[in-house]
Scaffold this active site. Structure first.
Site, PDB file in Angstrom:
ATOM      1  N   SER A 113       0.834  -1.192   0.000  1.00  0.00           N
ATOM      2  CA  SER A 113       0.000   0.000   0.000  1.00  0.00           C
ATOM      3  C   SER A 113       0.872   1.247   0.000  1.00  0.00           C
ATOM      4  O   SER A 113       1.620   1.491   0.949  1.00  0.00           O
ATOM      5  CB  SER A 113      -0.925  -0.007   1.217  1.00  0.00           C
ATOM      6  N   HIS A 118       5.670  11.267  -9.365  1.00  0.00           N
ATOM      7  CA  HIS A 118       6.920  11.712  -9.981  1.00  0.00           C
ATOM      8  C   HIS A 118       6.551  12.740 -11.049  1.00  0.00           C
ATOM      9  O   HIS A 118       5.565  12.553 -11.781  1.00  0.00           O
ATOM     10  CB  HIS A 118       7.672  10.549 -10.635  1.00  0.00           C
ATOM     11  N   CYS A 141      -4.019  -2.367  -0.352  1.00  0.00           N
ATOM     12  CA  CYS A 141      -4.312  -3.770  -0.082  1.00  0.00           C
ATOM     13  C   CYS A 141      -5.328  -3.824   1.041  1.00  0.00           C
ATOM     14  O   CYS A 141      -5.099  -3.283   2.120  1.00  0.00           O
ATOM     15  CB  CYS A 141      -3.032  -4.507   0.302  1.00  0.00           C
TER      16      CYS A 141
END
Length: 264
Positions: A113, A118, A141
């Site tokens: 998780s 970026h 998750c």
């Protein structure tokens, strides 16, 4: 809103991994090399690591996740990255908990998780086109859904073009031993977009339902040249200049939207 399937009684932890990936583009026209450099500097400051950290922190709050760790970096000459590890369980303070260890749920999440971003500013060497791309990944998750942050992320960035991928992997097992490979209803990422966003964008889907893979890409419907000019106004340009710049910008948008170079 994410619509769950009828409530399941699970055997242990919900092991489904849900991953939402964005490529968000801002396209601009800067007439001179100096203007293009100032655009890069503007974008680099506007979306520095501090600003991106705040956006991702808001995402964690929206999806109901707890932040475990934050790593961030501004790059030279430009660009930034932020990674946040998250969990759906509260983090236990070891000092307050005495000898109690961090819960298994937190440990289980730490490699699965996360929220990352970026940034990639760049310019064309001759034609005046400048673009900014932000790549964002939200992977969870358990019961947390990254789709809850969809609209916020689109609105938080200058989103001329948005490419989105959503996939569900793994399985969770109910108390009868049956495996479940998805725990909510979906036939398109568009199901989770706000009406005001859908009204502004042209959208296209490629979905592989049997594999729980969903792909949506979109670009703004309306083209206003002033919105794409950096440090310039369309009224100050000649008709010929406006037509040339508009053609360059529309071509750039089409190529980014389709993910390939178009023939001359």
């Amino acid at each position: 809103m994410v619509k769950p399937l009828p409530r399941l009684r699970l055997q242990g932890f919900n092991n489904l991994t849900k991953a939402l990936s964005f490529n968000i583009y801002d396209v601009c026209y800067a007439r001179t090399e100096e203007e293009r450099q100032r655009y890069i500097e503007y974008i680099d400051e506007e979306y520095n690591a501090d600003r991106l950290t705040q956006i991702l922190t808001d995402v964690a709050e929206i999806i109901g996740a707890n932040i475990l760790n934050v790593a961030r970096q501004d790059y030279d000459p430009q660009g930034a990255s932020v990674t946040i590890l998250i969990s759906e369980e509260p983090v236990i303070d070891k000092k307050l908990a005495g000898k109690e260890l961090i819960s298994d749920a937190v440990v289980a999440h730490m490699d699965k998780s996360h929220i990352t971003v970026h940034t990639y500013p760049e310019t064309h060497p001759q034609e005046g086109i400048a673009t900014f791309r932000a790549d964002i990944d939200v992977a969870t998750c358990g019961v947390i859904s990254p789709l809850k942050a969809l609209n916020y992320l689109i609105e938080s960035l200058e989103s001329d073009i948005v490419i989105m991928d959503y996939r569900v992997r793994g399985f969770t097992r109910d108390v009868k031993g049956k495996k479940h490979f998805i725990d909510h209803k979906i036939n398109s990422i568009q199901n989770f977009l706000a009406k005001n966003i859908k009204s502004r964008y042209e959208m296209f889907d490629v979905n592989v339902y049997q594999e729980n893979i969903f792909h949506t890409k979109m670009h703004l419907k309306d083209f206003d040249l002033d919105q794409y000019l950096f440090e310039e106004k369309a009224k100050n340009l000649s008709f010929k200049e406006r037509m040339k710049i508009e053609a360059l910008l529309k071509r750039e948008i089409e190529e980014l939207f389709h993910g390939r170079n178009l023939s001359e």
